[in-house]
Motif scaffolding. Sequence first.
Motif, short mmCIF file in Angstrom:
data_model
loop_
_atom_site.label_atom_id
_atom_site.label_comp_id
_atom_site.label_asym_id
_atom_site.label_seq_id
_atom_site.Cartn_x
_atom_site.Cartn_y
_atom_site.Cartn_z
N ILE A 37 0.87 -1.10 0.07
CA ILE A 37 -0.01 0.00 -0.10
C ILE A 37 0.99 1.42 0.05
CG2 ILE A 37 -1.79 1.33 1.37
CD1 ILE A 37 -2.69 -1.40 2.50
N GLU A 38 0.50 2.01 -0.84
CA GLU A 38 1.56 3.44 -1.18
C GLU A 38 0.52 4.51 -1.47
OE1 GLU A 38 4.08 5.28 -0.41
OE2 GLU A 38 5.41 3.71 -0.83
N THR A 39 1.34 5.82 -1.23
CA THR A 39 0.37 6.97 -1.32
C THR A 39 0.64 7.34 -3.01
OG1 THR A 39 2.33 8.25 -0.37
CG2 THR A 39 0.47 7.73 0.93
N LEU A 59 -8.25 3.54 2.12
CA LEU A 59 -7.44 2.74 2.93
C LEU A 59 -8.36 2.32 4.18
CD1 LEU A 59 -4.60 1.94 3.82
CD2 LEU A 59 -4.41 4.34 5.18
N TYR A 67 -1.73 12.11 -1.00
CA TYR A 67 -2.05 11.22 -0.09
C TYR A 67 -3.43 10.30 -0.65
CZ TYR A 67 1.53 12.92 2.50
OH TYR A 67 2.57 13.60 3.10
N TRP A 86 -4.35 6.67 -2.11
CA TRP A 86 -3.87 5.37 -1.60
C TRP A 86 -3.93 4.30 -2.85
CZ3 TRP A 86 -1.05 5.08 2.62
CH2 TRP A 86 -1.05 5.72 3.46
N CYS A 142 1.97 6.39 6.06
CA CYS A 142 0.65 6.12 6.90
C CYS A 142 0.89 6.68 8.36
CB CYS A 142 0.22 4.80 7.05
SG CYS A 142 1.60 3.55 7.83
N ILE A 153 3.23 -1.38 4.06
CA ILE A 153 2.36 -0.14 3.92
C ILE A 153 3.41 0.81 3.79
CG2 ILE A 153 1.75 -0.04 6.42
CD1 ILE A 153 -0.98 1.18 5.25
#
Length: 75
Positions: A18-20, A50, A30, A32, A65, A61
């Motif tokens: 999971i990345e932005t 998210l 931001y 996701w 976060c 992640i």
Amino acid sequence: MVTFIVNEPDGINCISIIETWECPNCNVPYNWVLIKIENSKILSIETIELSVSVIRTSNYISEDCGYLGWVVNES
């Protein structure tokens, strides 16, 4: 990209991260994304909301976060 381990992968052949990302059209930061990698190839990149359930099914992640207080929607 620095990530935290959420769940150890079963092997190195298949992982999810999971990345932005920032929208280049509206500059909203931001957002996701869930990235799935299998056998060193990107299988999919999917924009997500998210949530706890998505985090629980992922292996890694983004450290972003933590900067955001890891606020997620319960689902």
